[in-house]
Design an enzyme around this catalytic site. Sequence first.
Site, PDB file in Angstrom:
ATOM      1  N   LYS A 178      10.150   3.532   0.949  1.00  0.00           N
ATOM      2  CA  LYS A 178      10.161   2.552  -0.162  1.00  0.00           C
ATOM      3  C   LYS A 178      11.544   1.409   0.525  1.00  0.00           C
ATOM      4  O   LYS A 178      10.861   0.621   1.040  1.00  0.00           O
ATOM      5  CB  LYS A 178      11.615   3.102  -0.787  1.00  0.00           C
ATOM      6  N   GLU A 211       9.258  -0.231   4.631  1.00  0.00           N
ATOM      7  CA  GLU A 211       8.344  -0.962   4.546  1.00  0.00           C
ATOM      8  C   GLU A 211       8.927  -2.028   3.931  1.00  0.00           C
ATOM      9  O   GLU A 211       8.442  -3.198   4.108  1.00  0.00           O
ATOM     10  CB  GLU A 211       7.794  -0.776   3.295  1.00  0.00           C
ATOM     11  N   ASN A 254     -13.294 -11.016  -0.082  1.00  0.00           N
ATOM     12  CA  ASN A 254     -11.641  -9.791   0.358  1.00  0.00           C
ATOM     13  C   ASN A 254     -12.426  -8.639   0.441  1.00  0.00           C
ATOM     14  O   ASN A 254     -14.637  -8.370   0.631  1.00  0.00           O
ATOM     15  CB  ASN A 254     -11.598  -9.824  -0.854  1.00  0.00           C
ATOM     16  N   GLY A 255     -12.368  -7.299   1.851  1.00  0.00           N
ATOM     17  CA  GLY A 255     -13.217  -6.922   2.231  1.00  0.00           C
ATOM     18  C   GLY A 255     -13.474  -6.627   3.725  1.00  0.00           C
ATOM     19  O   GLY A 255     -13.194  -7.817   4.577  1.00  0.00           O
ATOM     20  N   ARG A 309      -1.702  -9.766  -2.606  1.00  0.00           N
ATOM     21  CA  ARG A 309      -2.612  -9.558  -2.190  1.00  0.00           C
ATOM     22  C   ARG A 309      -2.553  -9.992  -0.951  1.00  0.00           C
ATOM     23  O   ARG A 309      -2.999  -9.160  -0.561  1.00  0.00           O
ATOM     24  CB  ARG A 309      -3.743  -9.586  -3.399  1.00  0.00           C
ATOM     25  N   TRP A 324      -4.511 -11.116   3.750  1.00  0.00           N
ATOM     26  CA  TRP A 324      -4.279 -10.593   4.544  1.00  0.00           C
ATOM     27  C   TRP A 324      -5.496 -10.155   5.553  1.00  0.00           C
ATOM     28  O   TRP A 324      -6.416  -9.445   5.484  1.00  0.00           O
ATOM     29  CB  TRP A 324      -4.140  -8.920   3.753  1.00  0.00           C
ATOM     30  N   HIS A 355      15.183  20.922  15.163  1.00  0.00           N
ATOM     31  CA  HIS A 355      14.216  21.460  15.821  1.00  0.00           C
ATOM     32  C   HIS A 355      13.626  20.233  16.458  1.00  0.00           C
ATOM     33  O   HIS A 355      12.827  19.961  17.677  1.00  0.00           O
ATOM     34  CB  HIS A 355      13.126  22.368  15.167  1.00  0.00           C
ATOM     35  N   CYS A 401      -5.819  -9.437  -0.001  1.00  0.00           N
ATOM     36  CA  CYS A 401      -6.206 -10.683   0.343  1.00  0.00           C
ATOM     37  C   CYS A 401      -6.554 -11.308  -1.425  1.00  0.00           C
ATOM     38  O   CYS A 401      -7.474  -9.888  -2.037  1.00  0.00           O
ATOM     39  CB  CYS A 401      -7.747 -10.957   0.597  1.00  0.00           C
ATOM     40  N   LYS A 408      -1.366  -5.884  -1.585  1.00  0.00           N
ATOM     41  CA  LYS A 408      -0.596  -4.735  -2.689  1.00  0.00           C
ATOM     42  C   LYS A 408      -1.969  -3.806  -2.974  1.00  0.00           C
ATOM     43  O   LYS A 408      -1.159  -2.807  -3.465  1.00  0.00           O
ATOM     44  CB  LYS A 408      -0.299  -5.625  -3.674  1.00  0.00           C
ATOM     45  N   GLU A 466       9.744   9.461  -0.149  1.00  0.00           N
ATOM     46  CA  GLU A 466       9.360   8.758  -1.116  1.00  0.00           C
ATOM     47  C   GLU A 466      10.277   7.429  -0.756  1.00  0.00           C
ATOM     48  O   GLU A 466      10.535   6.113  -0.165  1.00  0.00           O
ATOM     49  CB  GLU A 466       9.208   8.285  -2.252  1.00  0.00           C
TER      50      GLU A 466
HETATM   51  C1  F6R Z   1       4.862   1.717  -1.578  1.00  0.00           C
HETATM   52  C2  F6R Z   1       2.961   1.184  -1.047  1.00  0.00           C
HETATM   53  C3  F6R Z   1       1.936   2.226  -0.984  1.00  0.00           C
HETATM   54  C4  F6R Z   1       0.637   2.756  -1.954  1.00  0.00           C
HETATM   55  C5  F6R Z   1      -0.502   3.319  -1.839  1.00  0.00           C
HETATM   56  C6  F6R Z   1      -1.556   2.987  -2.322  1.00  0.00           C
HETATM   57  O1  F6R Z   1       5.499   0.866  -1.904  1.00  0.00           O
HETATM   58  O2  F6R Z   1       2.690   1.001  -2.655  1.00  0.00           O
HETATM   59  O3  F6R Z   1       2.246   3.095  -0.259  1.00  0.00           O
HETATM   60  O4  F6R Z   1       1.747   3.998  -2.775  1.00  0.00           O
HETATM   61  O5  F6R Z   1      -1.230   1.908  -0.476  1.00  0.00           O
HETATM   62  O6  F6R Z   1      -1.778   2.175  -3.200  1.00  0.00           O
HETATM   63  P1  F6R Z   1      -2.998   2.524  -4.296  1.00  0.00           P
HETATM   64  O7  F6R Z   1      -1.684   3.268  -5.154  1.00  0.00           O
HETATM   65  O8  F6R Z   1      -2.868   1.744  -5.192  1.00  0.00           O
HETATM   66  O9  F6R Z   1      -3.779   3.829  -4.139  1.00  0.00           O
END
Ligand code: F6R
Length: 600
Positions: free
Chosen positions: A479, A482, A97-98, A27, A73, A498, A2, A595, A475
């Site tokens: 990517k 998501e 937020n929160g 966010r 969010w 398996h 948010c 984010k 990773e």
């Molecule tokens: C995926 C992504 C998330 C963050 C995760 C941790 O592309 O960005 O999986 O890596 O939410 O976020 P941080 O690094 O801010 O603790």
Amino acid sequence: MCGIIGYVGHNLCIPKIIHGLENLEYRGYDSAGIAYVLNNKTKIIKEKGKISNLKKLLDFDTTTNLGIAHTRWATHGEANKINAHPHSLGKFTIVHNGIIENYSKLKQELENNGYVFKSETDTEVACALLDEIYKQEKDILKALNKVTKIFRGSYAFGIICSDDPNAIYALRCTSPLIVANSPDGNFIASDVPAILKYTNKYILLDDFDIAKLTKDNIIIYDEFLHETKKKVNTFSGTFESAAKNGYEHFMLKEIHEQDKVFKDTINFYFDGTIESLKKNFSFLKKYNKIDIVACGSAYHTGLVGKSLIENYVNIPVNVEVASEYRYKRCFYDYNTLVILVSQSGETADTLAALRKAKNDGITTMAIVNVVGSSIAREADHVIYIKAGCEIAVATTKAYLAQLAIFSLLTIYLGYQNKTISENELNIILDDLKKMPKLINDTIKNNSYFDIADKIYKNKQIFFIGRGIDYAISMEGSLKLKEISYINSVAYQAGELKHGTISLITKNTPVIAIATDTKLIEKTISNIKETKARGAYVIYVSNEEPSEKFYDELIKIHKVHPILQSILTIVPLQLLAYKVAKNNGCDIDQPRNLAKSVTVE
Ligand code: F6R
């Protein structure tokens, strides 16, 4: 999670607030809303979906100079207009937020006392509680201070009280909140990009601080309601660094920044001499057991870190997802170091894991991007990556910079422990110098987009690899899924048979990563098993294969294994990007994601 912005000054507030809100949209983008004061009355306008929907409802010339706004969010209740912020009950209007964890119990009590709620949110409960306490205290500051003793959870609030329509109040616990003075007026915000057009100077509120902003003044009170002076921070990025600069998406721009980010991160700690590494990292020497704790992509960098440190430093490393770590039994000893990895430095589970380790008397070190973030402030040691402002929800450049730090730590510790010889060190350092150019060359290779064009319609895409290549596969797979919403799983290449191999049918894309020379042959055998079931194999390697067992080859430069993953990830990022683009996905703001994940 948010975004919050608030403005009070001598200018019209709606254009400033909406500009700021747009810079926070990464966010949260389920809904957006604004509350502003006009003729001493608070007016709320909100709408489901992106900020563009809200903008259609606003008159930017409205003669109001005070407002608060939010991009959401969803946590409590569906992402709809009713649950969108701001919320208002009694005399209080709030953006939040929160999560207030004890909101259900509070809601019942408030309902018993006659409050009627329209939304399913915890924020509306906050308005009501504040209103109820204010009726008793008859003082806004005292009421704000008192709710902090009642709420459990995390919150950053922007608040308007109808009894004081010329002020914005701000209050935080755990969720970040800044206040800033600029020639244009005074701001509150959940994150710096919201205000960067007006100022790069800001104050980070501490937990339970209360800020009161009027058009000419900002006063901050501590938890005892004493006026307090705070350090003014300067954000070193620029407004341009938070803009797309001609790229179609932030994600693409950020992928293209990776050569520079690598260089900036390495150069910050390493001037070409081992002495510089010693100066920055000598505190690490005494630990012989490491726990790396993080979430999502940051967890994946931890897996790469584990492989490097175990193989080149010869000490055991345990990597855990933060949301599990915080509730599990940990087998610390006196020489354990807990490393937290986080781009935002605000991820709630990672922060909780940090606090758990600290409570147990264990030394903590954070690898963080956002300067002054909670994790950076609370850890015993901080290593900042130099990724700059990362806007795309899917991390790319911060992930790569985190890998760069693990490479550097491995080089230093391996050399200190004599598990890396002088000779090998020279080879590594030679490659290190070449890395920015090699990263750039890898980004510029446009063959990945052609491959993406061939696979983007598939319903599922597999990634396989062994050892460190499995960590990178994870990773690559994250990517892809998501941002493209295509189901994708990463498997240890040897494990596929398996069970999961039953999902491989004709033309199922399998992206196989093989850069670890001693494991390449084994991985090739596993690739052939998938090929025999009709898989469409995309082979990513730093060695030219002597036979053709693949459909597509992505050949990357071969560098020392300590640095290799930094190159391997780049094609996977670009593949994911183009697959998502071909599918018409909202690349920078994928559905359901935000984010920085400040809820547990
Ligand atoms: C995926 C992504 C998330 C963050 C995760 C941790 O592309 O960005 O999986 O890596 O939410 O976020 P941080 O690094 O801010 O603790």
